[in-house]
Design a protein around this motif. Structure first.
Motif, mmCIF file in Angstrom:
data_model
loop_
_atom_site.group_PDB
_atom_site.id
_atom_site.type_symbol
_atom_site.label_atom_id
_atom_site.label_comp_id
_atom_site.label_asym_id
_atom_site.label_seq_id
_atom_site.Cartn_x
_atom_site.Cartn_y
_atom_site.Cartn_z
ATOM 1 N N ALA A 88 0.467 -1.083 -0.027
ATOM 2 C CA ALA A 88 -0.293 -0.207 0.243
ATOM 3 C C ALA A 88 0.711 1.752 -0.007
ATOM 4 N N LEU A 89 0.583 2.007 -0.254
ATOM 5 C CA LEU A 89 0.907 3.568 -1.053
ATOM 6 C C LEU A 89 0.275 4.466 1.049
ATOM 7 N N ALA A 90 1.553 5.458 0.887
ATOM 8 C CA ALA A 90 0.766 5.960 2.416
ATOM 9 C C ALA A 90 -0.038 6.884 1.826
ATOM 10 N N ASP A 91 -0.204 7.534 0.850
ATOM 11 C CA ASP A 91 -1.875 7.700 -0.132
ATOM 12 C C ASP A 91 -1.636 7.687 -0.694
ATOM 13 N N VAL A 92 -2.655 7.772 -1.569
ATOM 14 C CA VAL A 92 -3.129 7.213 -2.698
ATOM 15 C C VAL A 92 -3.072 8.085 -3.976
ATOM 16 N N VAL A 93 -2.546 7.768 -4.574
ATOM 17 C CA VAL A 93 -2.094 9.366 -6.195
ATOM 18 C C VAL A 93 -3.595 9.297 -6.584
ATOM 19 N N PRO A 94 -3.457 10.488 -6.211
ATOM 20 C CA PRO A 94 -4.995 10.728 -7.051
ATOM 21 C C PRO A 94 -5.424 10.872 -8.272
ATOM 22 N N ARG A 95 -6.487 10.343 -8.916
ATOM 23 C CA ARG A 95 -7.226 10.902 -10.071
ATOM 24 C C ARG A 95 -6.408 11.795 -10.820
ATOM 25 N N ALA A 96 -7.347 13.201 -10.038
ATOM 26 C CA ALA A 96 -7.594 13.679 -10.490
ATOM 27 C C ALA A 96 -6.229 14.778 -11.002
ATOM 28 N N GLU A 97 -5.054 14.249 -10.200
ATOM 29 C CA GLU A 97 -3.819 14.393 -10.560
ATOM 30 C C GLU A 97 -3.156 13.803 -11.282
ATOM 31 N N LEU A 98 -3.388 12.463 -11.704
ATOM 32 C CA LEU A 98 -2.833 11.933 -12.507
ATOM 33 C C LEU A 98 -3.094 12.277 -14.441
ATOM 34 N N LEU A 99 -4.740 13.502 -14.177
ATOM 35 C CA LEU A 99 -5.318 13.748 -15.239
ATOM 36 C C LEU A 99 -4.314 14.724 -15.523
ATOM 37 N N LEU A 100 -4.113 15.546 -15.046
ATOM 38 C CA LEU A 100 -3.704 17.182 -15.104
ATOM 39 C C LEU A 100 -1.880 16.418 -15.866
ATOM 40 N N ASP A 101 -1.264 15.236 -15.382
ATOM 41 C CA ASP A 101 -0.713 14.931 -16.265
ATOM 42 C C ASP A 101 0.009 14.416 -17.603
ATOM 43 N N PRO A 102 1.092 15.345 -18.298
ATOM 44 C CA PRO A 102 0.355 15.349 -20.095
ATOM 45 C C PRO A 102 1.084 13.784 -20.234
ATOM 46 N N ALA A 103 2.220 13.135 -19.210
ATOM 47 C CA ALA A 103 2.714 11.804 -19.720
ATOM 48 C C ALA A 103 1.503 10.894 -19.242
ATOM 49 N N VAL A 104 1.005 10.972 -18.266
ATOM 50 C CA VAL A 104 -0.170 9.960 -17.363
ATOM 51 C C VAL A 104 -1.626 9.920 -17.936
ATOM 52 N N GLY A 105 -1.650 11.594 -18.301
ATOM 53 C CA GLY A 105 -3.563 11.489 -18.594
ATOM 54 C C GLY A 105 -4.386 10.901 -19.597
ATOM 55 N N SER A 106 -3.191 9.839 -20.643
ATOM 56 C CA SER A 106 -3.752 9.889 -21.536
ATOM 57 C C SER A 106 -4.173 7.865 -21.106
#
Length: 133
Positions: A88-106
Motif C-alpha cells: 500500500a502507498l502512504a497516500d493514494v495517487v489521486p486520479r485528478a492529479e494523474l489527469l493533469l500530468d500530460p505523460a499519464v493523462g492518456s
C-alpha cells in the motif's frame, strides 16, 4: 491490440480498497487474488511484471498500491484470476492529479474508467507514475 512492448505495468482495478490491504507501506507487502476478464491480454501477463492497484469510486480514486504479478493466470470461481503482491502507498495517487500530468493523462484507466481488468500503463505512463511514487 496490445503487445508485450506496449505494457510497462499492469493496472488492476478494485471498486474499493480491499480489506486485506494494510494501511501504508510500513505494513509490508500482501498477496491478493484479483479477478480478471477473459481476453487476449491474459496471455501477456507474466510473473514478476510490475502492477498497481487502482481503487475506483467517488472517494479517493487513484493508485493505492504498487507491486508485481505473483502467479500465473488460473481459473477461480468460474473465471480467470491472478495473485498480485502489493504494498500500500502512504497516500493514494489521486486520479485528478494523474489527469493533469500530460505523460499519464492518456492512460487507458483515465480514458475508459469502466474498462475491465486487466488494464495497463504504457512505458511513458509508467515512468511518469514511478517518478511520482
Amino acid at each position: 491490440m496490445l503487445t508485450e512492448a506496449d505494457v510497462a505495468c499492469w493496472l488492476l482495478k478494485s471498486s474499493g480498497r480491499p480489506a486485506e490491504l494494510p494501511d501504508g507501506p510500513a505494513a509490508g507487502a500482501v498477496v491478493l487474488s484479483r479477478c480478471l476478464r477473459r481476453s487476449y491480454r491474459l496471455g501477456l501477463l507474466r510473473v514478476g511484471q510490475p502492477c498497481v492497484l487502482w481503487v475506483s469510486g467517488r472517494v479517493d480514486p487513484g493508485v493505492a498500491a504498487v507491486g508485481r504479478i505473483a502467479s500465473h493466470v488460473r481459473e477461480e470461481g468460474g473465471g480467470p484470476a491472478v495473485d498480485v503482491e502489493l504494498t500500500a502507498l502512504a497516500d493514494v495517487v489521486p486520479r485528478a492529479e494523474l489527469l493533469l500530468d500530460p505523460a499519464v493523462g492518456s492512460a487507458e484507466v483515465l480514458r475508459m474508467p469502466a474498462g475491465s481488468n486487466p488494464s495497463h500503463l504504457r512505458p511513458r505512463e509508467w515512468a511518469a507514475l514511478s517518478r511520482r511514487l
